[in-house]
Each structure stands twice: as C-alpha cells, then as structure tokens.
Motif scaffolding. Structure first.
Motif, PDB file in Angstrom:
ATOM      1  N   PHE A 190       3.391   2.311 -11.098  1.00 31.06           N
ATOM      2  CA  PHE A 190       2.644   3.513 -11.287  1.00 31.06           C
ATOM      3  C   PHE A 190       1.384   3.306 -11.206  1.00 31.06           C
ATOM      4  CE2 PHE A 190       6.651   3.654 -13.502  1.00 31.06           C
ATOM      5  CZ  PHE A 190       6.891   5.310 -13.811  1.00 31.06           C
ATOM      6  N   ARG A 191       0.871   3.786 -10.147  1.00 27.76           N
ATOM      7  CA  ARG A 191      -0.614   3.663  -9.479  1.00 27.76           C
ATOM      8  C   ARG A 191      -1.782   4.610 -10.151  1.00 27.76           C
ATOM      9  NH1 ARG A 191      -0.655   0.467  -4.890  1.00 27.76           N
ATOM     10  NH2 ARG A 191       1.387  -0.142  -4.146  1.00 27.76           N
ATOM     11  N   ARG A 192      -2.675   4.172 -10.515  1.00 27.11           N
ATOM     12  CA  ARG A 192      -3.592   5.112 -11.140  1.00 27.11           C
ATOM     13  C   ARG A 192      -4.428   5.438  -9.869  1.00 27.11           C
ATOM     14  NH1 ARG A 192      -8.946   3.266 -15.003  1.00 27.11           N
ATOM     15  NH2 ARG A 192      -9.640   5.264 -15.544  1.00 27.11           N
ATOM     16  N   HIS A 236       0.800  -1.111   0.095  1.00 31.67           N
ATOM     17  CA  HIS A 236      -0.001  -0.063  -0.006  1.00 31.67           C
ATOM     18  C   HIS A 236       0.705   1.193   0.117  1.00 31.67           C
ATOM     19  CE1 HIS A 236      -3.250   2.829   0.995  1.00 31.67           C
ATOM     20  NE2 HIS A 236      -2.540   3.303   1.858  1.00 31.67           N
ATOM     21  N   GLY A 237       0.663   2.224  -0.851  1.00 28.76           N
ATOM     22  CA  GLY A 237       1.164   3.365  -0.942  1.00 28.76           C
ATOM     23  C   GLY A 237       2.769   3.475  -1.195  1.00 28.76           C
ATOM     24  N   ARG A 238       3.067   2.524  -1.974  1.00 24.47           N
ATOM     25  CA  ARG A 238       4.303   2.393  -2.306  1.00 24.47           C
ATOM     26  C   ARG A 238       4.632   2.426  -4.124  1.00 24.47           C
ATOM     27  NH1 ARG A 238       7.769  -1.412   1.598  1.00 24.47           N
ATOM     28  NH2 ARG A 238       9.236  -0.916   0.078  1.00 24.47           N
ATOM     29  N   ASP A 239       5.828   3.179  -4.442  1.00 24.63           N
ATOM     30  CA  ASP A 239       5.875   3.159  -5.902  1.00 24.63           C
ATOM     31  C   ASP A 239       7.227   2.285  -6.197  1.00 24.63           C
ATOM     32  OD1 ASP A 239       8.217   4.338  -4.952  1.00 24.63           O
ATOM     33  OD2 ASP A 239       7.918   6.277  -5.955  1.00 24.63           O
ATOM     34  N   ASP A 240       7.514   1.354  -5.052  1.00 26.81           N
ATOM     35  CA  ASP A 240       8.532   0.128  -5.401  1.00 26.81           C
ATOM     36  C   ASP A 240       8.038  -1.153  -4.555  1.00 26.81           C
ATOM     37  OD1 ASP A 240       8.652   0.816  -2.674  1.00 26.81           O
ATOM     38  OD2 ASP A 240      10.737   0.492  -2.616  1.00 26.81           O
ATOM     39  N   SER A 241       8.734  -2.336  -4.690  1.00 27.39           N
ATOM     40  CA  SER A 241       8.116  -3.381  -4.285  1.00 27.39           C
ATOM     41  C   SER A 241       9.169  -4.230  -3.289  1.00 27.39           C
ATOM     42  CB  SER A 241       7.561  -4.335  -5.221  1.00 27.39           C
ATOM     43  OG  SER A 241       7.520  -5.639  -4.647  1.00 27.39           O
ATOM     44  N   PRO A 242       8.861  -4.637  -2.104  1.00 29.53           N
ATOM     45  CA  PRO A 242       9.939  -4.937  -1.259  1.00 29.53           C
ATOM     46  C   PRO A 242      10.083  -6.615  -1.777  1.00 29.53           C
ATOM     47  CG  PRO A 242       7.930  -4.904   0.052  1.00 29.53           C
ATOM     48  CD  PRO A 242       7.783  -4.178  -1.438  1.00 29.53           C
TER      49      PRO A 242
END
Length: 710
Positions: free
Chosen positions: A685-687, A670-676
């Motif tokens: 790139f979240r719409r 949630h609320g990230r532009d990367d991924s752990p």
C-alpha cells in the motif's frame, strides 16, 4: 592712557609654527593656526598659498578629516597646476576615500610633471590595480622598477598584479625577487604563501607564511592564511589555534572568524561554529561566504528552514555561488518541496554545468517524481563527470534493481565496498580472506557476513541454501544475536557465529561474502529469484503463543507494527506517527489485533483503553524465533517497512506493507502492489506524494474488509 596693540604675526611665522605643530602630530592646533590664512573656500590668493594649503591638507588628513583634506588639495592643485606635491597628496587622499578614478587622474598628472618620480608610478599602479586595470597597473609598476630595480614595494605589487591576472609563474618570480631585495617583506612572504597554496605546494606555502610571521609577528592575515592551510591539510587543532591567535590580534577580523567557524565545523563542534559565523555576520552582514557556511551548519543540524534562508542570502549577495544554489536545492528537497528544489538545481547547472553533485540531486528528485528514465540519465551524467562518485553509483544501482534490471543493478551495488561511510567498506579491511567473486566453491569453507540490517538478512538469507548447494564444505553465518536462534535451523547453514567469533576465526575460511552480493554472484534475474528463506518453527514457542492468543476468542487475528527503528535514515517518512493512525481498522467486525511492536512506540498499545481490540505482546517477544512463532498463529500481518514484513512473508503469512511517499526502499521495486521477492504473500500500500496517511489506512481498511468478507 594709550592701549598697547598686539603685533600681527607674519605669514611665515604662522607657517613655521604650524609646521612645528604638524611635526608633533598636533594637527588640530596646526589647523587652527592656519585657518585665518587658508580659510575654508577657494580664494583669489590660492596661488600664493600653495604651501599653506599643502600643510593644511596634511594636517586635515592627520586629524582624520579626509574630505577636508581633499578640499585643500583640490584648491592647491587648481591654484598651482604645476605644483607636483599637490597632486601627490590629492591622489593619496582620493585613494583613501575610494574615489579611484579621480585618484588615478591625480597620479597621472604627477607622473607628467615628474616622469622620474618612482613613487608616483608605484602609487598610480596601486590605484590602477584596485580599478581592475591590470595591464596599466603592471606598466606603472614596471615604470617604477625601470627607475629603481631594487624598489621592494614596486616589485611586490608587480607580483600582486601578475597574480591577479593568473600569470602565476611570473607572479611567483616577482614575489621572490621582492624577498631577495628585502627578506623582511612580510607582505611578499604572505602573498607568496597564497600563490603556493593555489598551486598545491603546501609545504612551501607553510614555510612562506611562517617567514611572514617571523618578519612581522603581529600579522593576523598571515595567521589566518596559515589556519586555512592547516584546515585544508586536516591539521584542525593547529588551524583553530592560528585562527584564535589572529583574533587576539584583531578581534573584529571577520575573515578569521569565518575561518574559525569552518574549522569548528570540521571538528564537528557545530554550536561553536554557528556562533562564529553569526559573530562574523554581525561584523560583516554582506559576507556571502559566512551566510553560506552558516547554512551548512544549520542544514547539518536539520534546521533546514533556517538553512534555506541562509543559502538564499548567500545567493543574493553572490548570485554566482554555485554551491549555495546546489545546497539550497538540497534544503528544499529535505523540506519536500520537490519542484522548488528542481528549479534550484537547474539554476545551479546554469552556473556550472559540470557539477556532478547537482546532476545527482536532480536524479534523486526525478526518482521521487516517478521520472525514472530522467533519473537514470541524471545519475549516469554525474558518473561521467565523476566516475568515482559512490553515491551516484549506489543510487543508480538501486534504481536499476527497483525496475528489475538486476544484472547491471547488482553489479553496480558492489560499489558500497568502495564507499568509506558504508559498513561494507570496513568489512573488507577486517577480514583477511578474499571476497567470493563467484568462482567454484566445491570443498571450500565460506563465511557469510552480515553487513546490513535485520530485514536485509531475512530477505537475502534465502541465498544461504544456494551457496551451500554450490559445493561449499562448510558455510558459517556471522550475524547479530537476535538472528542466531532463527538461522541456526536454516538449511545450508553449518554454524552461526557472532561477528566477534567469526573475526577471531577468519583465517579458517577460504573466502567470504555478504548475502546482498549473492544475487550478483549467482546470476539472479527477475525471473529466477529463489524462494524466500525457509524458517523452521519451534513447536514449544508455537504452542506458547497459541495459548496466549486463546484469550482473544474467536475471530480473525491481525498483527500490527506501526513504527520502525528511529535510527533508520528514512524513519520519519516510513513510520506512522502513532498507533492511532490505524484506528479505522478497529471498526472491522470480529477482528482481533495483536501488537508486535517492539522498541519505539511499543508503549502506545499498552496505553489504549481495555475496550480496544488489541493485545500488546511486543514486550514479550525475545527474538525472531519468538516473533515467527507468534506470527504463525495470525491470519494477517499489517506493518510499515520493517524486518517484520520479511519475517511474516518468509513464513508464507499474508503481509500488507505500508510504504512511504518518499525514498521507498529499492527492494519493494517500482510501481507495483506486489513483490517478486514474496509472490502471493506481500501486498503493498503505497502512499501517494500528496496523500495523507489516513487516506492510505482507509484504502487498507476497505481492502481488509473485502479480504475478510465483512
């Protein structure tokens, strides 16, 4: 010549002839005879005309003229205040007209004149029951029974008024006493059946309905009630037959038509169900249940705007129908009108605060609005109200995982094994060996069973190596064919099997596990996520794709996937409408594009003019090994949320993922532009909620230009 005069008939002769006509049901002729005597308005002679007025009122009732009958009865009772039969007839006519308070007054006067009149007490009780004055109605029926203990009608209606007061033990006793006095009292058997249904005594209720039909075969109400019982017990073909028999007896029986629609809905014959509900509403436009049921069918068939109208009409007619308020919220949620949906759900809670489904729905909206604390509270409230609420537990699990609270999140995620609609529920019943719960694996044989999608297996395939490292003597991976070649080379996998082959050999394994249960059993936290799946490349396929791409010439190469599997529950939101949605990227100088799209949308790349800088290769990709080899020759992959994202990221290739505005998968957090899960590889790139896809693509184009330095 002298004219002969016809002698006038006497008053008594007219009454005698009119009585004969009335007995023969020639009511209009009898009224015509009586007209010169009684007239149509009150007169000074009414006191002497009591019997004539009584006869005229009886004939008017028989002729289907209740208002005219009422006028005669009123004249009769006013002219002869002590004439008991006048009040009896007046009470019956007023009850027929629905003028219940006036009818009760007439019967009250009758009981004053004739305290020992059993039927007077009985009929007064019926009117009082219709008025909702249950205590007085009960007293009237008991007065009738005091005069005649064996009066079947009074005993039955005493049961009915006790039933209305929810005094079920007493009501049941009264119905049974009525049947003891007259076993052929079909109404008592039918009502007893209804009461027994309410008490969950379904076998006895079925017998009661059958007794009612034996006593009175042409009894559509009893058939309809029997149909409802059959439906509740899952005996749907019998329920349909009972409804249709009831409708043969009474084609305009709206309750039976509505019930038939419910049965057809349960049978998943939705067009027929819709037709039944619409026929019901043609007969009874104010039937709230039918509007609600129609809404359910329209909602199921994804005609949500029509469903909204049906639910609103149900609520207009029955403002306290909490299911309609909740379902209205669901349609508004499906239409993306989140704030309207939230208002509908809050209204539903004012009607019934302990409705777990409504708290669950509020949680889903709060999640979409980014109010995660409120969403969590709503899900937890739903679970307090219904601890076995699988959907609420699953949503809470994915919410917690999405904010990095893995320990509780993955523990709750195991609820999928208790949810009949989920594949894991079927898996545990198919496999004879136990599910691995984290106990030592040293020397054991472990079956890793694919239950979820291709992307899930690519993301969680990273745990196969860790499971083997726990000391398992043999690790077998059961998966679908497109994954076989790729996973055959994965470290930690001893053998790759089809599901059918694994099932045939299931007795050879000590235990089994789903890859998505591994984070729980291995104690994964946000800080201890294992590295992505290591995918071995096939040199010959890599060389094959290097040669295919040589024709593109110099420049950066970007792979594209713009649609996912159309069967995915959220595909309408996660997939781009068409390839041309990515058209702003075409202007990036020196960039060559490669279509990795397979299945839905694949042909769009083929239909572009030759001048467009895109090479369509999706149709040439055999499986994930092929796709991996092709991706290894690219500089960047741009895709929607599909398995290709996990494949590219596992290969260490930069991968930019377009995420929808609605129902984003929990794996992207949630609320990230990367991924752990894919550090330094994936960019998201979240719409935004009200953001159109072109705006998202433009943001991506600008980022791409910066990344490429152009």
């Amino acid at each position: 010549m002298t004219a002969t005069r016809t002698p006038l008939r006497s008053h008594d002769a007219i009454l005698r002839d009119a009585t004969t006509l009335c007995a023969g049901q020639q009511f209009a002729d009898a009224l015509a005879l009586l007209a010169p005597i009684v007239g149509e308005t009150a007169s000074a002679n009414d006191a002497a005309l009591a019997h004539a007025l009584q006869l005229a009122a009886t004939c008017a009732s028989g002729a289907g003229e209740p208002e005219r009958a009422k006028a005669f009865w009123v004249r009769c009772s006013e002219a002869a205040p002590d004439f008991a039969e006048g009040y009896r007839g007046l009470g019956a006519t007023l009850a027929q007209l629905g003028q219940l308070a006036e009818a009760e007054a007439a019967y009250e006067r009758l009981t004053e004149l004739r305290p020992d009149d059993i039927d007077a007490h009985h009929h007064r009780g019926l009117v009082l029951q219709r008025l909702g004055r249950y205590a007085s109605a009960e007293a009237s029926q008991r007065a009738a029974l005091a005069l005649e203990p064996g009066h079947v009608g009074a005993r039955y209606h005493l049961g009915a008024v006790l039933h209305d007061q929810r005094r079920l033990d007493e009501a049941e006793a009264a119905y049974r006493e009525a049947l003891a006095a007259d076993p052929q009292c079909a109404m008592a058997s039918n009502s007893l059946g209804n009461l027994l249904c309410e008490r969950g005594r379904f076998d006895e209720a079925e017998e009661a309905y059958r007794q009612a039909l034996l006593a009175q075969p042409q009894f559509p109400e009893a058939l309809n009630n029997l149909a409802a019982l059959f439906k509740a017990r899952g005996r749907l073909p019998e329920a349909e037959l009972a409804c249709r028999l009831a409708l043969q007896m009474r084609p305009d029986f709206a309750d039976a038509l509505n019930n038939l629609g419910c049965v057809l809905t349960a049978l998943k014959r939705l067009p027929e169900a819709e037709n039944a509900f619409r026929q019901t509403l043609a007969l009874r436009p104010d039937f709230a249940d039918a509007h609600y049921n129609l809404g359910c069918v329209l909602h199921t068939t994804e005609r949500v705007a029509e469903a909204e109208s049906a639910y609103r009409e149900a609520l207009r007619l029955a403002p306290n129908r909490v299911e309609a308020a909740n379902n209205l919220g669901c349609t508004l949620l499906a239409l993306g009108r989140l704030h309207d949906a939230l208002a509908a759900f809050h209204h539903a809670l004012t009607l019934r605060a302990d409705m777990a489904e409504t708290h669950f729905n509020i949680g889903s909206i709060m999640k979409e609005l980014g109010e995660l604390d409120h969403a969590e509270s709503a899900y937890r409230r739903a679970l307090v109200l219904r601890p076995d609420y699988g959907d609420a537990m699953f949503r809470l699990a994915t919410l917690l995982i999405s904010v990095g609270r893995f320990e509780e999140g993955f523990l709750l995620y195991e609820c999928r094994y208790g949810m009949p609609g989920f594949a894991p529920h079927a898996t545990q019943s198919m496999l004879p060996c136990p599910r691995w719960q984290g106990e030592p694996l040293t020397g054991k044989t472990l079956l890793v069973w694919q239950e979820d999608g291709l992307g899930d297996m690519l993301q969680f395939g990273r745990y196969l190596h860790a499971l083997k490292a726990r000391g398992a003597a043999r690790v077998a991976f059961a998966c679908v064919a497109p994954l076989h070649r790729l996973f055959a080379e994965v470290e930690g996998v001893d053998v790759v099997l089809s599901h059918e082959a694994a099932l045939a050999r299931a007795n050879e394994f000590d235990c089994w596990i789903s890859p998505l249960s591994a984070p729980l059993r291995l104690g994964t936290t946000l800080d201890t996520i294992p590295p992505p799946l290591r995918i071995a490349q096939c040199p010959s396929r890599v060389e094959h794709w290097r040669a295919r791409l040589a024709d593109l010439g110099a420049g950066h190469r970007i792979g594209l996937v713009w649609k996912g599997n159309p069967k995915h529950h959220n595909d309408a939101h996660r997939s781009l409408p068409m390839l041309n949605a990515l058209a702003p990227l075409w202007g990036l100088p020196g960039v060559k594009f490669v279509s990795l799209q397979k299945g839905a949308g694949e042909d769009e790349a083929l239909s572009l003019p030759a001048c467009f800088p895109i090479l369509p290769l999706g149709a040439d990709l055999d499986d994930f090994t092929d796709t991996a080899a092709l991706i290894s020759q690219l500089d960047l992959v741009i895709c929607v949320d599909t398995s290709t994202a996990h494949l590219a990221a596992s290969l260490g290739k930069p991968c930019w993922v377009l995420l929808p505005s609605y129902d984003v998968d929990w794996r992207w957090m949630h609320g990230r532009d990367d991924s752990p899960w894919y550090p330094e590889t994936v960019r998201l790139f979240r719409r935004g909620r009200e953001e159109p896809w072109p705006a998202v693509v433009e943001r991506m184009r600008a980022a791409c230009a910066q990344w490429l330095g152009v």
